[in-house]
Motif scaffolding. Structure first.
Motif, PDB file in Angstrom:
ATOM      1  N   ARG A  22       0.325 -16.236  13.967  1.00 34.70           N
ATOM      2  CA  ARG A  22       0.938 -14.940  14.182  1.00 34.70           C
ATOM      3  C   ARG A  22       2.261 -14.925  13.415  1.00 34.70           C
ATOM      4  O   ARG A  22       3.262 -15.485  13.836  1.00 34.70           O
ATOM      5  N   GLU A  74      -1.518  -1.663   7.740  1.00 39.91           N
ATOM      6  CA  GLU A  74      -1.440  -3.126   7.703  1.00 39.91           C
ATOM      7  C   GLU A  74      -0.102  -3.605   7.145  1.00 39.91           C
ATOM      8  O   GLU A  74       0.054  -4.779   6.816  1.00 39.91           O
ATOM      9  N   GLU A 133      -6.927 -11.392  17.724  1.00 44.40           N
ATOM     10  CA  GLU A 133      -6.763 -11.827  16.341  1.00 44.40           C
ATOM     11  C   GLU A 133      -7.460 -10.831  15.414  1.00 44.40           C
ATOM     12  O   GLU A 133      -8.639 -11.002  15.057  1.00 44.40           O
ATOM     13  N   CYS A 169       2.564  -0.567  10.855  1.00 47.94           N
ATOM     14  CA  CYS A 169       1.576  -1.641  10.909  1.00 47.94           C
ATOM     15  C   CYS A 169       0.919  -1.702  12.290  1.00 47.94           C
ATOM     16  O   CYS A 169       1.371  -2.434  13.175  1.00 47.94           O
ATOM     17  N   ALA A 183      -9.861  -7.783   9.392  1.00 50.29           N
ATOM     18  CA  ALA A 183      -9.094  -6.971   8.444  1.00 50.29           C
ATOM     19  C   ALA A 183      -9.221  -7.516   7.023  1.00 50.29           C
ATOM     20  O   ALA A 183      -9.337  -6.746   6.059  1.00 50.29           O
ATOM     21  N   MET A 184      -9.199  -8.841   6.878  1.00 50.77           N
ATOM     22  CA  MET A 184      -9.328  -9.425   5.544  1.00 50.77           C
ATOM     23  C   MET A 184     -10.677  -9.098   4.933  1.00 50.77           C
ATOM     24  O   MET A 184     -10.784  -8.814   3.735  1.00 50.77           O
ATOM     25  N   ARG A 215     -10.725  -5.509   3.815  1.00 44.68           N
ATOM     26  CA  ARG A 215      -9.970  -5.268   2.591  1.00 44.68           C
ATOM     27  C   ARG A 215     -10.853  -5.379   1.351  1.00 44.68           C
ATOM     28  O   ARG A 215     -10.542  -4.779   0.317  1.00 44.68           O
ATOM     29  N   ALA A 224      -0.122  -9.979   5.553  1.00 43.41           N
ATOM     30  CA  ALA A 224      -0.158  -9.154   6.757  1.00 43.41           C
ATOM     31  C   ALA A 224       1.244  -8.679   7.109  1.00 43.41           C
ATOM     32  O   ALA A 224       2.172  -9.474   7.217  1.00 43.41           O
ATOM     33  N   ALA A 265      -2.048  -2.925  12.792  1.00 42.02           N
ATOM     34  CA  ALA A 265      -2.727  -4.224  12.870  1.00 42.02           C
ATOM     35  C   ALA A 265      -1.796  -5.319  13.380  1.00 42.02           C
ATOM     36  O   ALA A 265      -2.241  -6.243  14.074  1.00 42.02           O
ATOM     37  N   CYS A 266      -0.506  -5.217  13.057  1.00 39.01           N
ATOM     38  CA  CYS A 266       0.446  -6.250  13.472  1.00 39.01           C
ATOM     39  C   CYS A 266       0.653  -6.282  14.979  1.00 39.01           C
ATOM     40  O   CYS A 266       1.116  -7.283  15.520  1.00 39.01           O
ATOM     41  N   ALA A 288      -2.743 -12.944   4.166  1.00 35.28           N
ATOM     42  CA  ALA A 288      -3.974 -12.201   4.446  1.00 35.28           C
ATOM     43  C   ALA A 288      -4.602 -11.679   3.171  1.00 35.28           C
ATOM     44  O   ALA A 288      -5.835 -11.580   3.063  1.00 35.28           O
ATOM     45  N   TRP A 326      -6.848 -10.074  12.263  1.00 38.18           N
ATOM     46  CA  TRP A 326      -6.772 -10.248  10.825  1.00 38.18           C
ATOM     47  C   TRP A 326      -8.036 -10.796  10.166  1.00 38.18           C
ATOM     48  O   TRP A 326      -8.309 -10.446   9.008  1.00 38.18           O
TER      49      TRP A 326
END
Length: 350
Positions: free
Chosen positions: A3, A160, A182, A174, A187-188, A191, A131, A176-177, A222, A184
């Motif tokens: 994180r 993001e 979890e 953000c 999210a990756m 992308r 990220a 997503a933050c 990320a 990400w």
């Protein structure tokens, strides 16, 4: 998955802008080492075929900075927009001018006409940020690539990153933050769809002219993980570099791929890299850089040192983000590595 302390990273950058060396010499990024002058265009793209993963009622929107070899005509581009700079300073509660980040000097000229390219066009490199970070944090890497004959598209993936301005004076935050669990890894992978859409769009433009056989990608954190997933999903991307990016699951790749790691990256992500490394069957390099930090490939540490503000950053934060080495030398290494890598791996193809 680690994180990251996103606001801490941004605060480090702004501390570095608190006291310019002199009124006549505002802070500026490293000068690119290449023969081409630079142009910069800002693109707002909407993929109408997809819902945004963070706000499903909206279509997926992206902000893209496009650097390219250009005629040296027109005004200098800005590092951030006025609204992005003001919102960042206010959001962190810092005693700085609202335009502190906006005033950072860059080397590209806004909307300058593109230089004609020889043959089938310039090679293209996509950049994806870490990220919580905006595409602006990769400007030094982008400018150097463009000065050496690349078109570079750096992408802000909506929701993001903090304080990214979209048309209509919308400052997107953000989501997503702050998402639970979890978010990400998914999210990756998502992308990869963003990047493919950007490739479609940029290849469809007449200027600057791009050689569609020479496309590469690099990303920080990320964005580095997203590079691997993009290459797995889109074979147009011929080579990639991950700058301390996590790999949440193995992906099979048969094209050149490099992974540059920091000590904290090895600590947090090493198990995932170990598990995924055998699936990379093309040329590959995993290089550990023991004196770097997780964000040494971004502009932030360089700007902080440039203005003699390193002593205002907590030592543990500095070590985690920028390591024990010289921040300028580290950024120069990443800048030069990416340029040499893509020059070698995106050589002219028949």
């Amino acid at each position: 998955m680690l994180r990251f302390r996103f606001l801490t990273v941004v605060a480090v950058l702004l501390l570095g802008l608190a006291a310019p060396a002199s009124a006549a010499e505002p802070a500026a990024l490293l000068s690119p080492e290449g023969k081409y002058p630079l142009g910069l265009r800002t693109l707002h793209l909407t993929d109408t075929s997809r819902a945004d993963p963070w706000v499903p009622s909206e279509r997926r929107e992206l902000m893209v900075s496009l650097w390219y070899p250009a005629f040296p005509i027109g005004e200098r581009a800005q590092y951030l927009t006025a609204a992005e700079s003001a919102a960042t300073v206010k959001g962190l509660g810092l005693d700085l001018p609202a335009d502190a980040v906006q005033r950072v000097g860059v080397h590209a000229r806004k909307d300058a006409p593109a230089l004609p390219s020889a043959g089938r066009g310039w090679p293209l490199v996509l950049l994806s940020p870490g990220a919580g970070n905006s595409r602006t944090t990769l400007t030094t890497l982008a400018e150097n690539l463009a000065a050496n004959g690349f078109v570079v598209a750096a992408v802000d993936h909506a929701y993001e990153a903090y304080n990214v301005e979209f048309p209509g004076s919308r400052l997107v935050q953000c989501i997503a933050c702050q998402a639970p669990g979890e978010p990400w890894p998914a999210a990756m992978e998502d992308r990869a769809k963003d990047i493919s859409f950007v490739v479609d769009t940029v290849l469809g433009q007449r200027s600057p002219r791009i050689d569609r056989a020479r496309v590469g990608m690099a990303g920080h954190s990320a964005g580095g993980g997203a590079t691997a997933f993009t290459m797995a999903a889109d074979r147009r991307v011929k080579a990639g570099v991950s700058l301390d990016g996590p790999l949440s699951r193995p992906v099979a790749l048969d094209r050149p791929f490099a992974l540059l790691t920091s000590p904290i990256g090895e600590q947090q992500f090493g198990a995932g890299w170990d598990a995924g490394w055998p699936a990379l069957t093309g040329w590959k390099e995993r290089r550990h850089l023991p004196r770097t930090g997780h964000s040494s490939s971004t502009d932030n540490g360089y700007l902080t040192v440039l203005l003699n503000q390193k002593d205002k950053v907590p030592p543990a934060t500095w070590q985690r983000q920028y390591g024990s080495g010289d921040a300028t030398a580290s950024l120069e290494f990443f800048r030069d590595y990416l340029t040499a890598f893509f020059q070698a791996r995106l050589s002219r193809m028949n």
